[in-house]
Structures are given as C-alpha cells and as structure tokens.
Motif scaffolding. Structure first.
Motif, PDB file in Angstrom:
ATOM      1  N   PRO A 121     -13.353  58.933 -39.712  1.00  0.00           N
ATOM      2  CA  PRO A 121     -12.040  59.260 -40.281  1.00  0.00           C
ATOM      3  C   PRO A 121     -11.445  60.545 -39.708  1.00  0.00           C
ATOM      4  CG  PRO A 121     -13.528  58.515 -42.001  1.00  0.00           C
ATOM      5  CD  PRO A 121     -14.354  58.674 -40.758  1.00  0.00           C
ATOM      6  N   ALA A 122     -12.288  61.524 -39.385  1.00  0.00           N
ATOM      7  CA  ALA A 122     -11.786  62.753 -38.770  1.00  0.00           C
ATOM      8  C   ALA A 122     -11.277  62.472 -37.366  1.00  0.00           C
ATOM      9  CB  ALA A 122     -12.875  63.820 -38.729  1.00  0.00           C
ATOM     10  N   GLN A 123     -11.972  61.627 -36.618  1.00  0.00           N
ATOM     11  CA  GLN A 123     -11.515  61.251 -35.287  1.00  0.00           C
ATOM     12  C   GLN A 123     -10.156  60.565 -35.369  1.00  0.00           C
ATOM     13  OE1 GLN A 123     -14.849  58.813 -34.206  1.00  0.00           O
ATOM     14  NE2 GLN A 123     -15.994  60.510 -33.294  1.00  0.00           N
ATOM     15  N   ASP A 124      -9.999  59.699 -36.360  1.00  0.00           N
ATOM     16  CA  ASP A 124      -8.734  58.995 -36.551  1.00  0.00           C
ATOM     17  C   ASP A 124      -7.607  59.968 -36.873  1.00  0.00           C
ATOM     18  OD1 ASP A 124      -6.974  56.754 -37.010  1.00  0.00           O
ATOM     19  OD2 ASP A 124      -7.282  57.054 -39.156  1.00  0.00           O
ATOM     20  N   ALA A 149     -12.597  56.518 -30.028  1.00  0.00           N
ATOM     21  CA  ALA A 149     -13.845  56.829 -30.728  1.00  0.00           C
ATOM     22  C   ALA A 149     -13.814  56.302 -32.160  1.00  0.00           C
ATOM     23  CB  ALA A 149     -14.083  58.339 -30.721  1.00  0.00           C
ATOM     24  N   ALA A 150     -12.688  56.483 -32.840  1.00  0.00           N
ATOM     25  CA  ALA A 150     -12.558  55.992 -34.210  1.00  0.00           C
ATOM     26  C   ALA A 150     -12.551  54.467 -34.243  1.00  0.00           C
ATOM     27  CB  ALA A 150     -11.293  56.553 -34.851  1.00  0.00           C
ATOM     28  N   ALA A 151     -11.855  53.853 -33.295  1.00  0.00           N
ATOM     29  CA  ALA A 151     -11.804  52.394 -33.232  1.00  0.00           C
ATOM     30  C   ALA A 151     -13.191  51.809 -33.020  1.00  0.00           C
ATOM     31  CB  ALA A 151     -10.857  51.943 -32.122  1.00  0.00           C
ATOM     32  N   ALA A 152     -14.013  52.497 -32.228  1.00  0.00           N
ATOM     33  CA  ALA A 152     -15.384  52.027 -31.990  1.00  0.00           C
ATOM     34  C   ALA A 152     -16.199  52.009 -33.274  1.00  0.00           C
ATOM     35  CB  ALA A 152     -16.067  52.908 -30.946  1.00  0.00           C
TER      36      ALA A 152
END
Length: 265
Positions: A121-124, A149-152
């Motif tokens: 969530p932080a990456q998003d 990274a978040a999508a992964a």
C-alpha cells in the motif's frame, strides 16, 4: 525458588508472537480493550508493530477516543522502530492532515521508507504522489517503478495507474495494448476506475477489438462501483445496444468477477 522452577516459569511465558496473536484475536472480536492491554506493554518494550496498532486505535477511535496527537505519538514510535506499517500509517496521518499539521514532505519520506521495505500500500500511495499530487514534483519513471512493485503484490489501483501511464504516455511511449492489459488486470480485481477505462477501451477499440457488449458490461460494473469515469461513456455505449443486448450486458455484469478472468467481460 529453585533453578528448575525458574526455568519452568520462563518456558511457560508466552512469546511476543503469541501475545500479538492473542491481541489480534481480541481485536477481531471487537474487544479492543483487551487488545490494547496486550499491545501497550509490548510497545513499551520496543515492539514497533504493537506501537503501530495502538496508534491505529487512537487514529480510528477503536477502543479509545479518537486522538490524533496520541496517534501521531504512537505511530511515530512505530516508524522510528522501523515498522513499515507504522511508517505508512504515520505518512497517511501527515498526508491527510487530520488533527495534525499537514506535511506532504514528511508523508512522502515516510511512504518512501515503507515502500523500500516492501509495503505494497505504501508503494501504491508513493506512486500516486509522484504522479498526481500537486505538492510533489512529478517523477514519471519512479511513479511507474513503484506502481509496478505494488501491482506485483496484487494491488488493483496500481494496475489502473499503470494503464493510465501507458495511455497518457507518461515517461513511456504511448501503448494502447499495454494500457488495456493493465486495466483488464485491475478491472478483474474489482477496481472501478479500471473497469470504466476498460469499458472505454472496448468502446473505442483502444488496444482491444471494439466490443460494445464488453464495453457496457464493464461500464455497468464501474458505475456500480462508484467510478466517476463511467458516466463519460455510459450513455454513448448504451445508445449502440439493442434492448436485448443491454439486458445481456446487465446479466453479464451481475456475474462474479471470477467469470471475467478468462474472457473479455
């Protein structure tokens, strides 16, 4: 007390993990008073995730009165202790500015710290700030990196954002097929904006073959999910369908999303 008695007593004491699990069980039952009674001594003993959980309770008013200052204090301890969830929650507090002074610079730094530790969530959110926040200088390449990274990690809004990056050529060559693929992934995971954009793609033939039935099916799902993007295309697509086709699109839209994993709609 003999040595043997001391060893038995030490062995019988629950571990930090066991105490945290008991607190989570209590919280799941809505018994935050018990959960807080477990988390508080653990937080004082330096367990950063326990401090985060106390901060979250003060932030949301769970078992205690809402208190942004106490939330800031406990989340600060968690963040200083290196807890990625604490860093992300403290970042959210500063980003929203609810009960504390809004501070986008601190929020950005905390999201970066949590994202670097792999917090999805932080990456998003970091990706969103780098792409869309008026308070941050845009960085399309870094925004895409964190969105990927978040999508992964299966975070659907990040997939939708990647679709927009390829659709709008933000730091990349415009690629309608890539955009549609990302919207498909986000749409099948329930993101309403991805569903709206995928519906538009099917309507316009952007990266996919034109398909009015698929377009309306996804737009119906997007509208039900509250996407503000759906109304832009809804009436135009509906005008291309017969009453029977519209009824079929409504039937398809009511099916579980799992049915859309292996088909256009």
């Amino acid at each position: 007390m003999g040595l043997f008695d001391a060893l038995v007593k030490k062995k019988s004491e629950p571990s930090v993990a066991e105490r945290m699990a008991a607190a989570y069980d209590a919280a799941d039952r809505g018994d935050y008073e018990t959960a807080l009674s477990i988390w508080t001594p653990l937080a004082h003993a330096g367990v950063a995730r326990a401090a985060n959980n106390i901060g979250a309770c003060f932030s949301e008013g769970l078992g205690v009165a809402r208190d942004a200052k106490l939330a800031e204090r406990w989340l600060g301890l968690a963040a200083e202790g290196g807890d990625s969830v604490g860093q992300r929650n403290l970042a959210s507090l500063y980003f929203k500015g609810e009960g504390v002074a809004q501070d986008n610079a601190r929020a950005l730094a905390l999201y970066r710290a949590a994202a670097a530790q792999g917090d999805g969530p932080a990456q998003d959110m970091l990706s969103w700030m780098l792409l869309e926040s008026d308070a941050v200088t845009p960085d399309y390449l870094e925004a895409r990196r964190w969105a990927e990274a978040a999508a992964a990690q299966g975070i659907a809004p990040a997939m939708t954002r990647l679709g927009m990056i390829f659709h709008n050529a933000l730091g990349v060559e415009r690629d309608a097929a890539q955009a549609a693929q990302w919207w498909q992934r986000g749409a099948t995971r329930g993101d309403a904006d991805a569903q709206a954009m995928l519906g538009a793609a099917y309507h316009l033939g952007m990266g996919v073959a034109r398909d009015a039935m698929a377009a309306m099916t996804w737009l119906l799902r997007a509208r039900a999910g509250g996407s503000p993007l759906a109304p832009r295309f809804f009436d135009v697509v509906r005008a291309t369908l017969s009453p029977a086709d519209m009824a079929e699109a409504e039937r398809r839209a009511a099916l579980p999303l799992e049915s859309a994993q292996d088909s256009s709609a």
